[in-house]
Motif scaffolding. Sequence first.
Motif, PDB file in Angstrom:
ATOM      1  N   ASP A 120       0.822  -1.226   0.000  1.00  0.00           N
ATOM      2  CA  ASP A 120       0.000   0.000   0.000  1.00  0.00           C
ATOM      3  C   ASP A 120       0.850   1.268   0.000  1.00  0.00           C
ATOM      4  O   ASP A 120       0.540   2.256   0.685  1.00  0.00           O
ATOM      5  N   GLY A 121       1.955   1.246  -0.760  1.00  0.00           N
ATOM      6  CA  GLY A 121       2.802   2.431  -0.858  1.00  0.00           C
ATOM      7  C   GLY A 121       3.817   2.589   0.247  1.00  0.00           C
ATOM      8  O   GLY A 121       4.540   3.596   0.282  1.00  0.00           O
ATOM      9  N   VAL A 122       3.931   1.627   1.149  1.00  0.00           N
ATOM     10  CA  VAL A 122       4.883   1.687   2.270  1.00  0.00           C
ATOM     11  C   VAL A 122       5.960   0.635   2.047  1.00  0.00           C
ATOM     12  O   VAL A 122       5.667  -0.568   1.980  1.00  0.00           O
ATOM     13  N   TYR A 123       7.210   1.072   1.915  1.00  0.00           N
ATOM     14  CA  TYR A 123       8.318   0.126   1.792  1.00  0.00           C
ATOM     15  C   TYR A 123       8.504  -0.625   3.113  1.00  0.00           C
ATOM     16  O   TYR A 123       8.447  -0.025   4.190  1.00  0.00           O
ATOM     17  N   VAL A 124       8.730  -1.923   3.001  1.00  0.00           N
ATOM     18  CA  VAL A 124       8.927  -2.749   4.195  1.00  0.00           C
ATOM     19  C   VAL A 124      10.227  -3.526   4.070  1.00  0.00           C
ATOM     20  O   VAL A 124      10.795  -3.678   2.967  1.00  0.00           O
ATOM     21  N   GLU A 125      10.712  -3.979   5.208  1.00  0.00           N
ATOM     22  CA  GLU A 125      11.907  -4.807   5.198  1.00  0.00           C
ATOM     23  C   GLU A 125      11.644  -6.078   4.395  1.00  0.00           C
ATOM     24  O   GLU A 125      10.577  -6.701   4.507  1.00  0.00           O
ATOM     25  N   ARG A 126      12.609  -6.459   3.609  1.00  0.00           N
ATOM     26  CA  ARG A 126      12.446  -7.581   2.683  1.00  0.00           C
ATOM     27  C   ARG A 126      12.109  -8.854   3.465  1.00  0.00           C
ATOM     28  O   ARG A 126      12.821  -9.259   4.387  1.00  0.00           O
ATOM     29  N   THR A 127      10.987  -9.468   3.089  1.00  0.00           N
ATOM     30  CA  THR A 127      10.454 -10.619   3.829  1.00  0.00           C
ATOM     31  C   THR A 127      10.100 -11.725   2.849  1.00  0.00           C
ATOM     32  O   THR A 127       9.266 -11.532   1.962  1.00  0.00           O
ATOM     33  N   THR A 128      10.731 -12.887   3.004  1.00  0.00           N
ATOM     34  CA  THR A 128      10.526 -14.001   2.081  1.00  0.00           C
ATOM     35  C   THR A 128       9.288 -14.801   2.469  1.00  0.00           C
ATOM     36  O   THR A 128       9.120 -15.191   3.629  1.00  0.00           O
ATOM     37  N   VAL A 129       8.411 -15.045   1.486  1.00  0.00           N
ATOM     38  CA  VAL A 129       7.160 -15.776   1.722  1.00  0.00           C
ATOM     39  C   VAL A 129       6.911 -16.700   0.524  1.00  0.00           C
ATOM     40  O   VAL A 129       7.552 -16.592  -0.521  1.00  0.00           O
ATOM     41  N   SER A 130       5.937 -17.576   0.682  1.00  0.00           N
ATOM     42  CA  SER A 130       5.545 -18.456  -0.422  1.00  0.00           C
ATOM     43  C   SER A 130       4.151 -18.140  -0.945  1.00  0.00           C
ATOM     44  O   SER A 130       3.769 -18.606  -2.021  1.00  0.00           O
ATOM     45  N   GLN A 131       3.391 -17.312  -0.188  1.00  0.00           N
ATOM     46  CA  GLN A 131       2.003 -17.053  -0.561  1.00  0.00           C
ATOM     47  C   GLN A 131       1.531 -15.811   0.186  1.00  0.00           C
ATOM     48  O   GLN A 131       1.958 -15.551   1.317  1.00  0.00           O
ATOM     49  N   ILE A 132       0.655 -15.031  -0.442  1.00  0.00           N
ATOM     50  CA  ILE A 132       0.070 -13.878   0.239  1.00  0.00           C
ATOM     51  C   ILE A 132      -1.453 -13.998   0.218  1.00  0.00           C
ATOM     52  O   ILE A 132      -2.034 -14.708  -0.605  1.00  0.00           O
TER      53      ILE A 132
END
Length: 608
Positions: free
Chosen positions: A243-255
């Motif tokens: 939503d326009g906010v940069y976040v720390e890089r986070t590894t996932v397999s699904q959202i």
Amino acid sequence: MRLPNFAFAAAAAAAAATLLPVSLAKTVQYDFSIDWVTANPDGAYERQIIGVNGQWPPPAIHVDKGDRLLVNVTNNLGNEPTSIHFHGLFQNGTNGMDGPVGVTQCAVPAGQNVVYNFTVDQPGTYWYHSHYSAQYPDGLRGAFIVHDPEDPYKDDYDDDLYLTVSDYYHKSAFWLLSNEFLTLANPTGAEPIPDAALLNDSQNIHFNVEPNKTYKIRIINIGAFVSQYVWFEGHDFDIIEVDGVYVERTTVSQIYITVAQRYTILLTTKNSTSQNFPISASFDTDMLDFIPDDLIWNSTGWLTYDENGDFPDPELVYEWDFYDDFDLVPIEKEEPFEPDYSISVTVFMQILDDGINYALFNNISYLAPNVPTLYSVLSSGNQSTDATIYGSNTNTYVLNHNEVIEIVVNSNDPGTHPFHLHGHNFQVIERSEASDDDDTFITYDSSNPGTINQYPMRRDTVYVRPNGYIVLRFRSDNPGVWFFHCHIEWHLEQGLALTLVEAPLQIQESQSIPDDFYAACKAGNYLYEGNAAGNTVNLLDLTGEKLQPKFLPAGFTTKGVVALVFSCVSAFLGMAFIVWYGSSELKSTEKEVAEFLHEPLDDISETK
């Protein structure tokens, strides 16, 4: 003076970008003729849908951070008003460009022209859509991409793509509202079931990729109702922005992405072209009251390494493994704000005395006023600080400037609701678990808080779990009239919204409405001065304002009302139906009501 064609402007912008090492602020212009076109995106049903410049889907808008954007909108629909909301953009100093009809503007009548004119001073992934009634499910929505020369991940990817996911209806949203949803025949408020799921407003899409490259993919849920699970078979990926906010890089397999949310990810491809991989999106079917036998709630595309290779079917998924966005950490870290002012609302759905099922915050179901609330602010002088003038059914709160505002949403409803705040993003302070027992609600207790992260996630759209709660906080640093509402389009039409009038005296000092927007009001015979009722003499006199139906007398239960309604409007189904109904459980009844509403009229005699 006529604005240049958007295609010319886009080409000029692209050429400038190739010549300059750093993008300079510029003016980007788009001409949008809003009109009806014929489309068949799922290949199953051709229908009229709302397009732009004779095409559907509408074009994506691309700008660079700092650009001034002009969107020249002409309503050529002929039979419907319209508007455009630029979802997620703060509109600092340009509240009149925000787009929701009845909140910051009049509807734009057929044949009228307005120019949305504002500076884009925030990077990230957004979208635009109609904010007139339930219009955007009929096609008027598209991606809005703000490219950032200072993107903290700009050296980590090779290409920039976007992927939209959506639900899709064969019937128009206005038809569904008046014939299926807000009707006496639907007292449980069962939402219309989508007919299809789409990726990039189509099906069987291909993303042509190369080995050993990293792709930035912006994922946007532009649907009307259903949250979706999204994954790329055989590939993990990193979330870098929401939503326009940069976040720390986070590894996932699904959202898990609700309607109106956006995720930006980095996906690195395999080192071989020997296989193509499915891109999969799947409805959260728990949100559906029933699942028609012919509904295909999954959509599939492909990461295409080799166009001449095989395109395998996606593997079966037996359980969801999505990342909880609550745990994302913004790059720009802020500790939890301490609230100066708290707004606490309870969500519930209730039948009122016209027999229709409404959605309410506390006891109020939102109705748009006769005068857009922003226009009331600008025409009310010192009385703009009195919430009374904005009407009984706008659910308005007047906020002071530069305070920390807390919104607590307690949901007494067994559904998942994505709530969106215009003009701001917010810290997500708490989100409770769901309650599976529809008679047990998990309610926020400020004296006994739950988990609060050290650096809360920030975004502009977040979901509350069934029968649970969320706690949100933001700074009132953007004077304007801002809408807070459920982004399930059916629930917004039921009234699940409230209005925030933020620093009204500062709005009067610094903002104004362009002449073309006032001209649209006049052309549509809409009121544009005075209080919510349009009274310009006595602003406390609300005679003629829109009011919700009255509450039913004490003692009426939801199930009793439903049975009464069905006994009145469905007498031709016979006493057997009433007997069946009286012995059923409410949850299964909602399923049966939804199924009943989807029976062809010719077959109604065969309905249970």
